[in-house]
Write a protein that holds these residues in place. Sequence first.
Motif, PDB file in Angstrom:
ATOM      1  N   GLU A  89       0.839  -1.198   0.000  1.00  0.00           N
ATOM      2  CA  GLU A  89       0.000   0.000   0.000  1.00  0.00           C
ATOM      3  C   GLU A  89       0.873   1.247   0.000  1.00  0.00           C
ATOM      4  O   GLU A  89       0.556   2.253  -0.655  1.00  0.00           O
ATOM      5  CB  GLU A  89      -0.921   0.000   1.224  1.00  0.00           C
ATOM      6  CG  GLU A  89      -1.890   1.172   1.235  1.00  0.00           C
ATOM      7  CD  GLU A  89      -2.769   1.187   2.476  1.00  0.00           C
ATOM      8  OE1 GLU A  89      -3.998   1.197   2.336  1.00  0.00           O
ATOM      9  OE2 GLU A  89      -2.201   1.190   3.598  1.00  0.00           O
ATOM     10  N   ARG A  90       1.992   1.179   0.703  1.00  0.00           N
ATOM     11  CA  ARG A  90       2.897   2.319   0.774  1.00  0.00           C
ATOM     12  C   ARG A  90       3.781   2.440  -0.473  1.00  0.00           C
ATOM     13  O   ARG A  90       4.489   3.436  -0.641  1.00  0.00           O
ATOM     14  CB  ARG A  90       3.775   2.214   2.031  1.00  0.00           C
ATOM     15  CG  ARG A  90       2.964   2.092   3.311  1.00  0.00           C
ATOM     16  CD  ARG A  90       3.835   2.285   4.535  1.00  0.00           C
ATOM     17  NE  ARG A  90       4.873   1.263   4.677  1.00  0.00           N
ATOM     18  CZ  ARG A  90       4.685   0.074   5.252  1.00  0.00           C
ATOM     19  NH1 ARG A  90       3.480  -0.251   5.702  1.00  0.00           N
ATOM     20  NH2 ARG A  90       5.676  -0.783   5.364  1.00  0.00           N
ATOM     21  N   ALA A  91       3.752   1.414  -1.321  1.00  0.00           N
ATOM     22  CA  ALA A  91       4.585   1.441  -2.531  1.00  0.00           C
ATOM     23  C   ALA A  91       4.050   2.411  -3.576  1.00  0.00           C
ATOM     24  O   ALA A  91       4.780   2.799  -4.495  1.00  0.00           O
ATOM     25  CB  ALA A  91       4.688   0.043  -3.132  1.00  0.00           C
ATOM     26  N   GLY A  92       2.776   2.789  -3.461  1.00  0.00           N
ATOM     27  CA  GLY A  92       2.265   3.798  -4.371  1.00  0.00           C
ATOM     28  C   GLY A  92       1.069   3.348  -5.181  1.00  0.00           C
ATOM     29  O   GLY A  92       0.786   2.156  -5.332  1.00  0.00           O
ATOM     30  N   GLU A  93       0.357   4.324  -5.739  1.00  0.00           N
ATOM     31  CA  GLU A  93      -0.878   4.060  -6.473  1.00  0.00           C
ATOM     32  C   GLU A  93      -0.626   3.278  -7.760  1.00  0.00           C
ATOM     33  O   GLU A  93      -1.499   2.561  -8.241  1.00  0.00           O
ATOM     34  CB  GLU A  93      -1.568   5.390  -6.793  1.00  0.00           C
ATOM     35  CG  GLU A  93      -2.901   5.248  -7.518  1.00  0.00           C
ATOM     36  CD  GLU A  93      -3.896   4.383  -6.752  1.00  0.00           C
ATOM     37  OE1 GLU A  93      -4.728   3.725  -7.419  1.00  0.00           O
ATOM     38  OE2 GLU A  93      -3.848   4.361  -5.505  1.00  0.00           O
ATOM     39  N   GLU A  94       0.584   3.414  -8.316  1.00  0.00           N
ATOM     40  CA  GLU A  94       0.848   2.683  -9.561  1.00  0.00           C
ATOM     41  C   GLU A  94       0.735   1.173  -9.369  1.00  0.00           C
ATOM     42  O   GLU A  94       0.443   0.442 -10.321  1.00  0.00           O
ATOM     43  CB  GLU A  94       2.231   3.036 -10.104  1.00  0.00           C
ATOM     44  CG  GLU A  94       3.390   2.636  -9.178  1.00  0.00           C
ATOM     45  CD  GLU A  94       4.745   2.992  -9.749  1.00  0.00           C
ATOM     46  OE1 GLU A  94       5.049   2.520 -10.871  1.00  0.00           O
ATOM     47  OE2 GLU A  94       5.487   3.734  -9.082  1.00  0.00           O
TER      48      GLU A  94
END
Length: 582
Positions: A89-94
């Motif tokens: 989840e913290r890795a980003g919306e991509e």
Amino acid sequence: MNTIPDQRTKLHVGKPPIGLSDFPRLIREEYAYVDKSLLIRSVLDSPAQVLLLPRPRRFGKTLNLSMLRAFFERNRPENADLFRGLAIERAGEEYMAHRGRYPVVFLTLKDVKTRTWEDCLGHLRQVISEEFKRHEMLLEGEFLDTQEQKLFRKVRACECAGHELENSLRNLLTWLERATGEQVILLIDEYDTPIHAGYQSDFYEEIIGFMRNWLSGALKDHSSLKKGVLTGILRVARESIFSGLNNLEVAGILEAGAFADKFGFTEPEVERLLADSALSEKLPEAREWYNGYLFGETVIYNPWSVLNFIHKQPAPPAAHWVNTSSNDLVRELLESGGGDIRADLEALLAGGSLECQVMEDIPLRDIRGDPDAIWSLLLFSGYLKPVGTRTRKLKVFHELAIPNLEVEILYGRIIDHWLTRHIRSTHLDDLLDALTHGDVPEFAKHLQTLVLNMLSYHDTADGKGRAPEVVYQSFVLGLLANLGDRYRIRSNIESGLGRADILMSPTEPGGRGIVMEFKRLGEGEEMEEQLQAALDQIEEKQYPATLRAEGCREVLKLAIVFDGKQLQVRDNRTSPWPTKIS
């Protein structure tokens, strides 16, 4: 290492998930969870359309595929909360944009362990049928024509012909993309389990033929495939199954990179688990028993054993992982290798290593009697670890060693199995009883008898009737294997100011510890001098220090000197015990 700085969440804290590989249940019921969600990022970032991720058994393969399924599968709004607070989840919306987007085909072959080809094929039919039932929505619209609907029902009912079963995956992917407008995520867990069964039960050619056609139909140039992820223990020889599959990436245990830390536990993860269970002081024990694997450049702990170690506290460490399998195949392969394999195994048990050309594509049908293939299989199966490499004449040789104490116990059992086929168990029992009771004369007598009867079997002589002391040491280690439930038996371990040949620490607190130092009588040397030199070495190097630190009130110090097949034993309390037996 492919990681994101950790943020503590309640998902990490809870009871150990022993044998639980259902990711949604693990999260919802708040079991302890080591966050491996960045596997999702690694899969999406990989340029390969198909990934093969071979790892040893019980290293989290099924749980990780269950996580991938929960993340990618469409029409599962209830899964949205599963990834709250996790690294992905913290890795980003991509990356999160892919959550809940794709149709997923999920098959696990881990239970396809049969003795005949007919039963194997029947089991595969059932597994494929169950997955077809999960996608019965394909029959509800106008997604399939009449012939396709008929074929779908035949596969679902386990009534299709052989060629129709081989095409089942290819067809299912095509139909799912047609119905959803999205390419398909294909997840196959333990793909090689039926292949191992075929090898052991003589239907290898049949299962290889089926798997080649079944997998290539779905994986080779299939326009409906978004990503394919396969797990197993081995990379079966490319010419057997994966020929012509140019979109395949194999991220094996020798590969550094994004997948190296995604299976098994890293040192920081084990520290965290132990701290959450108020067991931080147990880290040295966990490290000695369950650490030592090396995936790429990442040091890995055995996750199954670590979780059981925590769950069973305050019980002492035990061989949890090696006891989840009969290990019959390991023993049979080692026995098939003859004297060279036995000599290498003895060196391993004495704390040494062996060298081989690792075969990443293992032809199972040709493995018996081939030392390089056998050691390669044991490496990829979790029974050895790589400790170095060197190149000679453009060939790469790997140096392999036993990873930890748990696996060392298994090898000791195998040596014990070999021994008991050649000697009466009462002889071995008498030797072990004498040793544990501190009766050195009886121990020396029985050891001499076993050496006379067994040493030629081990083929240890160097041509002059003498053997290197490491062989005697490993021979005795094999004899001691039956004491594994009463003693922690370690060889070539750092203790005091040096490395003791053998340390025996009783599992019962306050019991008598045992130190053994081995020497071989060389040309012109006197037995008395070598016995005293061995005892002096024990004292000068302070080998008993570890045993005393572990609570041993008394330590029996044994000097064992061999002269060919004759030996003498001296302890720190007595004169030498001659054991000449004609």
